[in-house]
Write a protein that holds these residues in place. Structure first.
Motif, PDB file in Angstrom:
ATOM      1  N   PRO A 153       0.962  -1.271  -0.251  1.00  0.00           N
ATOM      2  CA  PRO A 153      -0.047   0.139  -0.105  1.00  0.00           C
ATOM      3  C   PRO A 153       0.644   0.937   0.140  1.00  0.00           C
ATOM      4  N   ILE A 154       0.278   2.478  -0.812  1.00  0.00           N
ATOM      5  CA  ILE A 154       0.822   3.566  -1.296  1.00  0.00           C
ATOM      6  C   ILE A 154       0.302   4.640  -0.570  1.00  0.00           C
ATOM      7  N   ILE A 155       0.218   5.639   0.651  1.00  0.00           N
ATOM      8  CA  ILE A 155      -0.533   6.997   0.760  1.00  0.00           C
ATOM      9  C   ILE A 155      -1.040   7.492  -0.463  1.00  0.00           C
ATOM     10  N   GLY A 156      -1.737   7.920  -0.190  1.00  0.00           N
ATOM     11  CA  GLY A 156      -1.759   8.875  -1.827  1.00  0.00           C
ATOM     12  C   GLY A 156      -2.124   9.976  -0.886  1.00  0.00           C
ATOM     13  N   ALA A 157      -2.302  11.568  -2.247  1.00  0.00           N
ATOM     14  CA  ALA A 157      -2.496  13.008  -1.829  1.00  0.00           C
ATOM     15  C   ALA A 157      -4.006  12.994  -0.767  1.00  0.00           C
ATOM     16  N   SER A 158      -5.077  11.960  -1.088  1.00  0.00           N
ATOM     17  CA  SER A 158      -5.996  12.015  -0.554  1.00  0.00           C
ATOM     18  C   SER A 158      -5.902  10.956   0.887  1.00  0.00           C
ATOM     19  N   ASN A 159      -4.939  10.817   1.474  1.00  0.00           N
ATOM     20  CA  ASN A 159      -4.896   9.672   2.267  1.00  0.00           C
ATOM     21  C   ASN A 159      -4.906   8.520   2.664  1.00  0.00           C
ATOM     22  N   LYS A 160      -5.637   7.941   0.970  1.00  0.00           N
ATOM     23  CA  LYS A 160      -5.913   6.901   0.774  1.00  0.00           C
ATOM     24  C   LYS A 160      -4.650   5.673   0.788  1.00  0.00           C
ATOM     25  N   HIS A 162      -3.306   3.239  -1.575  1.00  0.00           N
ATOM     26  CA  HIS A 162      -4.081   2.149  -2.432  1.00  0.00           C
ATOM     27  C   HIS A 162      -2.966   0.819  -2.939  1.00  0.00           C
ATOM     28  N   LYS A 163      -3.242  -0.175  -2.230  1.00  0.00           N
ATOM     29  CA  LYS A 163      -2.219  -1.275  -3.051  1.00  0.00           C
ATOM     30  C   LYS A 163      -2.057  -1.477  -4.757  1.00  0.00           C
ATOM     31  N   PHE A 164      -0.486  -1.476  -5.057  1.00  0.00           N
ATOM     32  CA  PHE A 164       0.139  -1.448  -6.142  1.00  0.00           C
ATOM     33  C   PHE A 164       0.834  -3.155  -5.937  1.00  0.00           C
ATOM     34  N   SER A 165       0.733  -3.171  -7.111  1.00  0.00           N
ATOM     35  CA  SER A 165       0.892  -4.904  -7.435  1.00  0.00           C
ATOM     36  C   SER A 165       2.602  -4.558  -7.960  1.00  0.00           C
ATOM     37  N   ILE A 177       6.530   2.224  -8.839  1.00  0.00           N
ATOM     38  CA  ILE A 177       5.908   1.371  -8.611  1.00  0.00           C
ATOM     39  C   ILE A 177       5.129   1.224 -10.274  1.00  0.00           C
ATOM     40  N   VAL A 178       4.892   0.083 -10.339  1.00  0.00           N
ATOM     41  CA  VAL A 178       4.855  -0.709 -11.444  1.00  0.00           C
ATOM     42  C   VAL A 178       3.280  -1.153 -11.417  1.00  0.00           C
ATOM     43  N   ASP A 179       2.763  -1.002 -12.468  1.00  0.00           N
ATOM     44  CA  ASP A 179       1.406  -0.870 -12.220  1.00  0.00           C
ATOM     45  C   ASP A 179       0.510  -1.771 -14.101  1.00  0.00           C
ATOM     46  N   PRO A 180      -0.249  -2.908 -13.303  1.00  0.00           N
ATOM     47  CA  PRO A 180      -0.624  -4.519 -14.643  1.00  0.00           C
ATOM     48  C   PRO A 180      -1.810  -3.759 -14.562  1.00  0.00           C
TER      49      PRO A 180
END
Lengths: 247, 168
Positions: A153-160, A162-165, A177-180
């Motif tokens: 998980p990486i925190i976005g600007a919204s503070n939410k 997000h999981k990245f593969s 970040i490599v996102d398929p």
């Protein structure tokens, strides 16, 4: 100097005739498929009349080379017509012939099988079946080794979060970040939102890109939508980019 | 007016009396060891976009040659060779009985006309017959070929195979 008989003896070793269960005889020939496997044909018949078949060897050769989907008989027929051969359900065969014509029929069927396979491999569209996610994982592992982590998980600007593969943590606090993404609306939308939120942090240490499977059909609007989230790269072009980032 | 089938044009060419143009001059062929003679053919004195092409093999120890009528693809050919196995197509005239042989043979237009499409000549002349047994030298083969293809017989001694040579 080698004797002609010695060469004949050597050549004859590569030609074999083997009986098979249905009463036919499988004959390996000196004719080679594009893959360099020799063409083997089957002679079937009674005492006076025979037929020689390739038993679908040309089709098998095409499939081995990556061809997917059926090849209509009419396409094959057009390639073997001048030899006087026939095609039925992908099998090339001679007409009914007498005993003395068996050598000629073996040569024709074997050469026709090879010619058809070579023609198809050169001309017909091939669709390479691949497991996009698995192939991408192998590729990233090759370049990032232990720096690669999955489903982080990486925190976005919204503070939410997000999981990245695939996330690679490299020296200098660099994060890749490599996102398929696959071409399904839910996949596209979720990946665009996640990448956009992270991008909006404007963290210079983070490099993002979305990798899409260019083996699939993509609309230009979907590709454009993906670009809102992060730069996009087709899978077939991803390796140079990964190589550059890994060094 | 729709185009006529190319096979009909070849039929006409073969039926017309043809004469040889120029003085034969052998030149090196496209492959090592070959020598080639290309003689333009004329119909009523006018060049016919066709040629008699003869290939000789002066470095081979036995008699070997090819005689072709090309317009521009080969439509009639003698392969005079005893070391070349030929296998006939199963798509052939019913009176063509031989399946395969290793003898001097000829690929006649009537046996291969069937491989034409409307606009194209065959890539290969698939069917052949064994040369008649009384036609077993270059000179008799050339005269026989000219007879079959309606080419006016060349003068005696005008066309001869290049002399046999040895590789040093």
């Amino acid at each position: 100097m080698i004797e002609p008989d010695a060469i004949l003896a050597l050549l004859s070793r590569t030609v074999k005739a083997t009986p098979i269960e249905d009463g036919g005889v499988r004959v390996s020939t000196h004719v080679l498929f594009p893959s360099n496997g020799n063409v083997t044909v089957t002679v079937r018949g009674g005492e006076r009349e025979f037929c020689v078949y390739d038993d679908g060897a040309a089709i098998s050769e095409m499939i081995s080379a990556g061809l997917r989907g059926p090849v209509p008989d009419r396409m094959l027929r057009a390639r073997v017509r001048n030899r006087g051969l026939e095609v039925s359900k992908g099998v090339i065969r001679s007409p009914t012939i007498p005993l003395e014509a068996i050598p000629a029929a073996i040569l024709h069927v074997a050469n026709a099988s090879r010619d058809v396979a070579a023609w198809a491999i050169e001309r017909l569209p091939f669709r390479v079946v691949r497991n996009f996610r698995a192939d991408l994982a192998i590729l990233l592992d090759r370049y990032f080794h232990t720096a690669l982590t999955k489903d982080i998980p990486i925190i976005g600007a919204s503070n939410k979060p997000h999981k990245f593969s695939y996330v690679a943590r490299l020296s200098g606090e660099r994060t890749i970040i490599v996102d398929p993404v696959t071409n399904e609306p839910t996949s596209i939308n979720s990946r665009v939102v996640a990448n956009l939120d992270v991008r909006n942090m404007h963290d210079p240490r983070i490099t993002q890109f979305i990798v899409y499977d260019d083996n699939l059909r993509w609309t230009t609007s979907d590709l454009k939508l993906l670009e809102i989230g992060a730069p996009t790269i087709p899978f077939s072009r991803v390796e140079p980019q990964v190589r550059q980032l890994a060094h | 007016m729709p185009d006529r089938p190319i096979a009909e044009l070849i039929d006409e060419l073969l039926a017309a009396e043809k004469t040889l143009g120029g003085t034969p001059d052998w030149q090196p062929g496209p492959y090592e060891g070959e020598e080639r003679l290309v003689i333009p053919l004329r119909v009523n004195g006018v060049s016919a976009a066709a040629a008699l092409i003869i290939t000789g093999y002066p470095y081979i120890g036995h008699t070997k040659f090819r005689i072709m009528l090309c317009a521009p693809k080969c439509v009639w050919r003698i392969d005079y060779a005893t070391d070349e196995h030929h296998v006939n197509s199963f798509n052939r005239p019913p009176d063509l009985l031989e399946y395969d042989f290793c003898e001097p043979h000829y690929h006649a237009w009537p046996d291969n006309r069937r491989f034409c499409t409307h606009n194209s000549l065959p890539e290969r002349l698939e069917n052949a017959r064994i040369m008649p047994h009384d036609v077993r030298s270059f000179d008799t083969s050339l005269r026989w070929f000219c007879g079959q293809t309606d080419i006016v017989q060349p003068e005696n001694g005008l066309i001869m195979l290049p002399p046999r040579r040895r590789l040093l």
